[in-house]
Design a protein around this motif. Sequence first.
Motif, mmCIF file in Angstrom:
data_model
loop_
_atom_site.group_PDB
_atom_site.id
_atom_site.type_symbol
_atom_site.label_atom_id
_atom_site.label_comp_id
_atom_site.label_asym_id
_atom_site.label_seq_id
_atom_site.Cartn_x
_atom_site.Cartn_y
_atom_site.Cartn_z
ATOM 1 N N PRO A 199 14.161 25.176 71.718
ATOM 2 C CA PRO A 199 13.989 23.920 70.967
ATOM 3 C C PRO A 199 15.294 23.122 70.935
ATOM 4 O O PRO A 199 16.387 23.693 70.952
ATOM 5 N N TYR A 200 15.139 21.800 70.864
ATOM 6 C CA TYR A 200 16.299 20.911 70.829
ATOM 7 C C TYR A 200 15.913 19.633 70.102
ATOM 8 O O TYR A 200 14.930 18.969 70.475
ATOM 9 N N LEU A 201 16.636 19.295 69.054
ATOM 10 C CA LEU A 201 16.424 18.066 68.288
ATOM 11 C C LEU A 201 14.979 17.886 67.834
ATOM 12 O O LEU A 201 14.437 16.784 67.845
ATOM 13 N N ALA B 31 10.655 16.023 61.225
ATOM 14 C CA ALA B 31 11.745 15.249 60.629
ATOM 15 C C ALA B 31 12.941 15.181 61.563
ATOM 16 O O ALA B 31 13.527 14.114 61.761
ATOM 17 N N GLU B 32 13.303 16.305 62.138
ATOM 18 C CA GLU B 32 14.447 16.318 63.051
ATOM 19 C C GLU B 32 14.158 15.474 64.286
ATOM 20 O O GLU B 32 15.014 14.710 64.748
ATOM 21 N N PHE B 33 12.960 15.601 64.811
ATOM 22 C CA PHE B 33 12.607 14.843 66.007
ATOM 23 C C PHE B 33 12.600 13.341 65.720
ATOM 24 O O PHE B 33 13.111 12.547 66.521
ATOM 25 N N VAL C 182 6.301 18.925 69.729
ATOM 26 C CA VAL C 182 7.204 18.657 68.611
ATOM 27 C C VAL C 182 7.169 19.870 67.690
ATOM 28 O O VAL C 182 6.095 20.320 67.284
ATOM 29 N N VAL C 183 8.339 20.411 67.360
ATOM 30 C CA VAL C 183 8.398 21.606 66.516
ATOM 31 C C VAL C 183 8.965 21.314 65.131
ATOM 32 O O VAL C 183 8.774 22.101 64.202
ATOM 33 N N VAL D 163 4.336 25.503 73.698
ATOM 34 C CA VAL D 163 4.956 25.495 75.024
ATOM 35 C C VAL D 163 4.856 26.857 75.700
ATOM 36 O O VAL D 163 4.603 26.951 76.901
ATOM 37 N N ASP D 164 5.055 27.932 74.956
ATOM 38 C CA ASP D 164 5.020 29.259 75.564
ATOM 39 C C ASP D 164 3.664 29.556 76.196
ATOM 40 O O ASP D 164 3.583 30.025 77.332
ATOM 41 N N SER D 165 2.589 29.295 75.450
ATOM 42 C CA SER D 165 1.267 29.603 75.992
ATOM 43 C C SER D 165 0.925 28.673 77.145
ATOM 44 O O SER D 165 0.282 29.089 78.125
ATOM 45 N N ALA D 166 1.357 27.419 77.089
ATOM 46 C CA ALA D 166 1.063 26.480 78.172
ATOM 47 C C ALA D 166 1.824 26.852 79.439
ATOM 48 O O ALA D 166 1.246 26.825 80.536
#
Length: 245
Positions: free
Chosen positions: A37-39, A62-64, A58-59, A18-21
């Motif tokens: 980040p969130y969830l 499993a959490e996502f 997606v980072v 996301v940062d580079s985009a």
Amino acid sequence: MLPESTEFDHLLHCVPDVDSATAAYTASGLPAHANPPYLGFRNGAWRLDARYVEILTVVDRAEFAGSPFGQAMTAWMPYVDALLAAGGGALNFAVHVTDVHATAERLRRAGHEVDLHVFAREGSPVSFTEAVLRDAPAWAPFFITYTPDRQVVLDRYSAGRVARGPHDLAGFVVETPEPAASAAWLGEILGLPVDRERTVVPLPGGEVHFAPGPADAITTLLLAEGTPPSTSVAGLELRPRAELR
């Protein structure tokens, strides 16, 4: 036109980072920001007004997967994974409607399979409901209604993040093997007339142009006002709208 006041809401651009985009968007004259980040996922946006381009990845798988967003996007994940592996690209787009439940009912009466998802972040005064077609191409729209109304959301909670820059979003291009048939299908789904000569669906806030090709995907953002760039960001082309004339 149907009484649902269909309007372009946002487009989903899947990116590896996301940062580079967002930096590349900003360098191209489309000021973008990145969120924490969130969830298990992270996003950012080029926000024009109530409309925006969401830049996401997606980072934490499993959490996502266990989150409401991940569960709602289960059917989309093969396309998301393919886009991320390819360096990024547009997934699909959201259409704002006055009452997403009424829209879902209309589509079901027409024979479509529709899922409804409600999203409410803990502690947030904003929630939204999405209607997702299960019998549709990967690029197809989903429908969204906000609580409170999206203009209220913009004015109260997002106004500080509006930084359109010198350019506007005029629309986008879907490359598909059968442009005329795809345009007719989308026009029926949205309740909008189709410019059959140009294979364009005149969605307010972001026209949808169909072009021949094998991708069967959204390939290009069409920009207007100022002197728009001709470049590419994470698998998504940025082009002046005037180039289509």
